[in-house]
Motif scaffolding. Structure first.
Motif, PDB file in Angstrom:
ATOM      1  N   LEU A 129     120.211 -28.314 -78.376  1.00 34.25           N
ATOM      2  CA  LEU A 129     120.579 -26.920 -78.611  1.00 34.25           C
ATOM      3  C   LEU A 129     121.866 -26.616 -77.849  1.00 34.25           C
ATOM      4  O   LEU A 129     122.394 -27.463 -77.138  1.00 34.25           O
ATOM      5  CB  LEU A 129     119.436 -25.995 -78.141  1.00 34.25           C
ATOM      6  N   GLU A 171     121.600 -21.643 -81.506  1.00 28.66           N
ATOM      7  CA  GLU A 171     121.447 -22.536 -82.664  1.00 28.66           C
ATOM      8  C   GLU A 171     122.719 -23.343 -82.876  1.00 28.66           C
ATOM      9  O   GLU A 171     123.789 -22.887 -82.512  1.00 28.66           O
ATOM     10  CB  GLU A 171     121.151 -21.707 -83.930  1.00 28.66           C
ATOM     11  N   PHE A 172     122.580 -24.490 -83.442  1.00 33.58           N
ATOM     12  CA  PHE A 172     121.447 -25.060 -84.113  1.00 33.58           C
ATOM     13  C   PHE A 172     120.493 -25.671 -83.090  1.00 33.58           C
ATOM     14  O   PHE A 172     120.914 -26.478 -82.260  1.00 33.58           O
ATOM     15  CB  PHE A 172     121.943 -26.101 -85.126  1.00 33.58           C
ATOM     16  N   ASP A 212     117.660 -28.211 -82.820  1.00 33.83           N
ATOM     17  CA  ASP A 212     117.321 -29.361 -83.664  1.00 33.83           C
ATOM     18  C   ASP A 212     115.834 -29.690 -83.604  1.00 33.83           C
ATOM     19  O   ASP A 212     115.411 -30.682 -83.005  1.00 33.83           O
ATOM     20  CB  ASP A 212     118.166 -30.575 -83.242  1.00 33.83           C
TER      21      ASP A 212
END
Lengths: 242, 242, 242, 242
Positions: free
Chosen positions: C116, C154-155, C157
């Protein structure tokens, strides 16, 4: 070639100067121009046309319908709304933009109020991708920044999306599930949040890229026509009496 | 205590001898008796009662509504159907059984045709649990076998369920997503497939266990009342003009 | 009664003054005290204990394990990590807090990097509920505001969560899927983002309420022990040779 | 052009006459021939090759990997298994066939036991589509009938699939989630159940069509490389100290 029809209620642009300044020919024409390079066969339709521009002939020859509406949802006839929803169930793709969350076809397809929080305050929206391998996010590098947009905030009263692609951060502190997909019947629906009528959002290349991706994603797969009703057994029931 | 209202159209039992033999007092009474040991406060309601037995008072004091209908879906008024759907969006739980898939409230909440394949052939149904830690599957040991049931087959035209709990195998070769949950608004919906009117399915202890689990699962959490509409920023917008 | 074990690596508190000031007896003790009124049977365990405090006896008598770790993930042995993951698959609930996203058991159960974006900048986090009828959100009125927290962006994972309950907005512009549930085997997992070691997050009554809700949600349903391996047919195969 | 690598453990065909009769050149060659008309660039790889045929060069130039294994899962090295799983997280598509459910890369990516029920009894499998607009179901008309296959039955111990495309009915009474998709990292995974080594399943045009659809679906979108780690604020934090 994908047949795209862009539907716009086209009311703000006629009566509000600040909207007409941004979209002098209507939101639909900005979208049509912006998507023009994608090789789609694009038509537009508006509320004031006969049957709102959505005759059976138009609907039946539309692969993907893009919908923008806001202040005149109630002026869309129930009959046309139902035809639009039915065409989606029969396989037409549907891209619902921004305030289209309250349109009759979208609400009928969702089954919920589709209500949300909102605020018009010229604040910054940052749209984050939470599903980077999704085809609708193709070409988007992590996030899209819009310097001024209307705020939409959670709770957004929709069914849980089948896929969540984008989530927005607003300057005032809210979040919003901004890019959501839904399967309904044989049709695919993509809701995409941005696009308030007073901002030049639909000239933004990244926003246009997402909408274009959405059109390609929602393009109906061929040969989808499920069978329903009485059905003979596939396998012998043996001594069972039918 | 959970306030449960069991709604049955109660038509088959009055006009079809083979149904009355199985459910002499109506499906709703079999369900009421079968669920009686769970400590629920149970009422029943039927189509021929004023407002179909679903007055505002009844609906507003119902935590979870169980719905069975088949041959008289059209005789349920649009007004009551809409009230039922609205109460679900406002938080009431809804358990839809078998042919209730075509009921007006369920279809309105799903937004799809809810169509499917079917066959009445006294064939065996085996209901498999595909989500063993789900509270609705509590106490079920892998599968439920019903020696005779009506067949329902895929494609079942519903939105993708939020959770898939049971899948059925039919002797004639079909499969069906038999236990499906959906969140809609503040309400929880559980669709459970079995329960054709000519079979004693609603006396089966495992079927009753699943329905009872479903009632407990759909019981609305307290304090759920999302706010909508204009919203002040949580965080100062600084030099942004509101 | 739910048997809860709170695991904390308990390293920061020993070597960093600013952490010890906030959690003088360790994060685990703040959590144990904060959850004390819920009627759980609470034990704690830490890295430096034999078997990290997670002997077979402790694990086998734990219904729900709460996990906080950050700077010493690598010092957790592979053997204990695998036992924890296996116990989750066998039905133990797991609540993973904040930097536990990088712990060995969580990563093994997710199958992804769980990476992240992050930033330590004393910025405001607003945690919004996007699933108001979920039991983990019970008692939370729309949002939780934390005046100072580490940012996670984000992202993120992870696999697509089975349920998304909370989404965070950070002052610097990021969003994060902050409350996520996952089913794995017979076990339920709840990941909850907040809880950086330098902030008093685990004294916040709303944060404690969510964790407590998570424990109740993750409490394993009884009788869940799926059967695997060779299986006789349920229905006669007739003339088929087995 | 999509670069496809077909991996087969290629052991049964060498030591079991009944398998060699069906697949004299190995399952992988039947698949390579069957998918040959799709315009893919196809390579094959097998267990006994150096690095199991999956060198860094091969993996890095593979867009979609197809995996079949059964009796020799343990002979696949941990190192290669981890490389395969990592390549999936980095974006390579993965199609896991039949007994590949127990392969090391699939189990690592799922985080669960991936166990199931099974029976070899020459019984009929009917694979039903429950998601007719999914691209993996393109060209399949409702169902696929295989006259003889091994049975796999629920509970299948996988995470809840992101999308459920196919569900199988077996003659002996079981059901199975036969076509499941999963996103992991930047990669897409499709598990497809049929394909026992003693049956000519991989010559069936509909089965090949589904696998081909799966390859196209799993083909990685371009430009997917999420950023992780320390991150500067997008929006000024004002008076907040970073």
């Amino acid at each position: 070639m994908i047949n795209v029809t862009i539907w716009n209620e086209f009311v703000h642009e006629k009566i509000h100067d600040e909207v007409r300044e941004v979209y002098p020919d209507g939101l639909h024409m900005a979208l049509a121009n912006g998507l023009g390079g994608e090789g789609f066969a694009i038509r537009t339709a508006t509320l004031d046309q006969p049957e709102h521009g959505l005759s059976d002939e138009v609907l039946n020859s539309t692969d993907v319908l893009i919908w923008w509406g806001h202040m005149a949802h109630d002026r869309v006839s129930d009959e046309i709304s139902q035809k639009v929803a039915q065409r989606v169930l029969d396989g037409m793709g549907l891209i619902v933009l921004h305030s289209g969350h309250f349109s009759k076809p979208f609400k009928a397809l969702m089954g919920t109020s589709c209500d949300l929080k909102w605020r018009e305050a010229n604040e910054q929206e940052i749209i984050w991708c939470v599903n980077p391998s999704h085809p609708i996010a193709e070409g988007i590098n992590g996030k899209i920044i819009l310097e001024k947009e209307e705020m939409y905030g959670e709770f957004f009263d929709i069914p849980v999306p089948d896929e969540l692609v984008f989530v927005s951060n607003f300057q005032g502190g809210e979040v919003f599930r901004s890019g959501c997909t839904f399967l309904r019947g044989s049709g695919k629906i993509f809701y995409f949040r941005p696009g308030h009528e007073t901002y030049p959002t639909f000239y933004n290349p990244e926003i246009l890229k997402v909408i274009s991706n959405g059109v390609k994603w929602a393009y109906p797969a061929r040969n989808v026509k499920p069978e329903f009703g009485f059905s003979e057994p596939v396998r012998s029931l043996g001594n069972v009496l039918v």
